[in-house]
Design a protein around this motif. Sequence first.
Motif, PDB file in Angstrom:
ATOM      1  N   ASP A  53       0.835  -1.204   0.000  1.00 25.53           N
ATOM      2  CA  ASP A  53       0.000   0.000   0.000  1.00 25.53           C
ATOM      3  C   ASP A  53       0.871   1.256   0.000  1.00 25.53           C
ATOM      4  N   CYS A  54       1.923   1.211   0.789  1.00 27.09           N
ATOM      5  CA  CYS A  54       2.804   2.376   0.895  1.00 27.09           C
ATOM      6  C   CYS A  54       3.490   2.667  -0.432  1.00 27.09           C
ATOM      7  N   ARG A  55       3.908   1.591  -1.081  1.00 24.69           N
ATOM      8  CA  ARG A  55       4.612   1.794  -2.349  1.00 24.69           C
ATOM      9  C   ARG A  55       3.671   2.366  -3.401  1.00 24.69           C
ATOM     10  N   ARG A  56       2.401   1.998  -3.276  1.00 18.25           N
ATOM     11  CA  ARG A  56       1.425   2.533  -4.234  1.00 18.25           C
ATOM     12  C   ARG A  56       1.037   3.965  -3.893  1.00 18.25           C
ATOM     13  N   ALA A  57       0.971   4.245  -2.607  1.00 22.03           N
ATOM     14  CA  ALA A  57       0.483   5.561  -2.179  1.00 22.03           C
ATOM     15  C   ALA A  57       1.641   6.424  -1.709  1.00 22.03           C
ATOM     16  N   ALA A  58       2.211   7.155  -2.639  1.00 27.36           N
ATOM     17  CA  ALA A  58       3.336   8.022  -2.267  1.00 27.36           C
ATOM     18  C   ALA A  58       2.876   9.120  -1.327  1.00 27.36           C
ATOM     19  N   ALA A  59       1.563   9.250  -1.171  1.00 20.41           N
ATOM     20  CA  ALA A  59       1.024  10.285  -0.283  1.00 20.41           C
ATOM     21  C   ALA A  59       1.225   9.952   1.182  1.00 20.41           C
ATOM     22  N   ARG A  60       1.786   8.763   1.449  1.00 19.51           N
ATOM     23  CA  ARG A  60       2.031   8.407   2.855  1.00 19.51           C
ATOM     24  C   ARG A  60       3.530   8.427   3.107  1.00 19.51           C
ATOM     25  N   PRO A  61       4.095   9.588   3.302  1.00 24.83           N
ATOM     26  CA  PRO A  61       5.547   9.672   3.432  1.00 24.83           C
ATOM     27  C   PRO A  61       6.098   8.901   4.629  1.00 24.83           C
ATOM     28  N   HIS A  62       5.251   8.659   5.636  1.00 27.00           N
ATOM     29  CA  HIS A  62       5.780   7.996   6.830  1.00 27.00           C
ATOM     30  C   HIS A  62       6.059   6.519   6.595  1.00 27.00           C
ATOM     31  N   CYS A  63       5.668   5.995   5.446  1.00 26.11           N
ATOM     32  CA  CYS A  63       5.879   4.582   5.153  1.00 26.11           C
ATOM     33  C   CYS A  63       7.287   4.294   4.632  1.00 26.11           C
TER      34      CYS A  63
END
Lengths: 206, 78
Positions: free
Chosen positions: A72-82
């Motif tokens: 999910d994190c790799r798909r959603a660059a909008a989650r910088p904390h990942c």
Amino acid sequence: MAVSRQVFESRVLALLGSLTGVARRLTRNDADAEDLVAATIEHAWRGAETLQCEAAFKGWIFRILHNTFVSDCRRAAARPHCESIDAEESEDDDAFSLFEQMHQPFLLWFSNPEQAFLDKLLREDLERALADLPDHHRLVVVLADLEEFDYAEIAEALAIPIGTVRSRLARARSALQKRLWHQAQAYGLRAEAAETVAGRPQERLT
Amino acid sequence: MTRHDIDCEQALRKLFDFIDHELDDDERDAMQHHLGACRSCFSRADFERRLKDKLHELRHVDLEPDADERIRRLLRSF
């Protein structure tokens, strides 16, 4: 291994609290945690044939949770904390012990400053220090100390050797204690703890 | 040294394995024997165990009723 729907459901429900707890620490958000748990359960059911044996269920489903979060994190660059979830050790590699910092000879005048420190330590202090850890450190502390996984279960959940669990956990605890120490210095907690034990006012020690 | 004797350096190296219940019976006996004789290592072990306990108290696993129902509905759909 094929697992019956009934067994799958009962195992998931037994672990639902832990799955949710870990998901909350990963996503830092109740709504995202709920979605992560739901996606994990769906992936697990669809991939039930990859479960080696029923005894391995816990490590297996937490590995799916972890992998789902990373995907999910790799798909959603909008989650910088990942970003740091897969990171290898890059910071706080030097061992740090809060006990050794507190257990200074001059502080021994105040009986047990390290115990007084723990007495004064607030839930908020721990939450803040834990939240400030890089994801790969926070996750291993959450699994070991909050969820009380054993090292073999952590190894299975994170797909890393037990030796790596041990070293990562040591670095994570060191990093956590370093943050607590910095908080203690910032708030003068160390001096306050010493004053409480000594029963008389002292100048700030930090 | 007898089978039970370990020094402070060995004890500190195994400290977190001890606290995390990862030692085998012999190693645990040796650690307990050392902690019974060494105030410094005992204090360190006590500190690390209390800190671990405080972290465990952060565990928060309750689901909102809506979230719980969502998961149960999902499970019933398989």
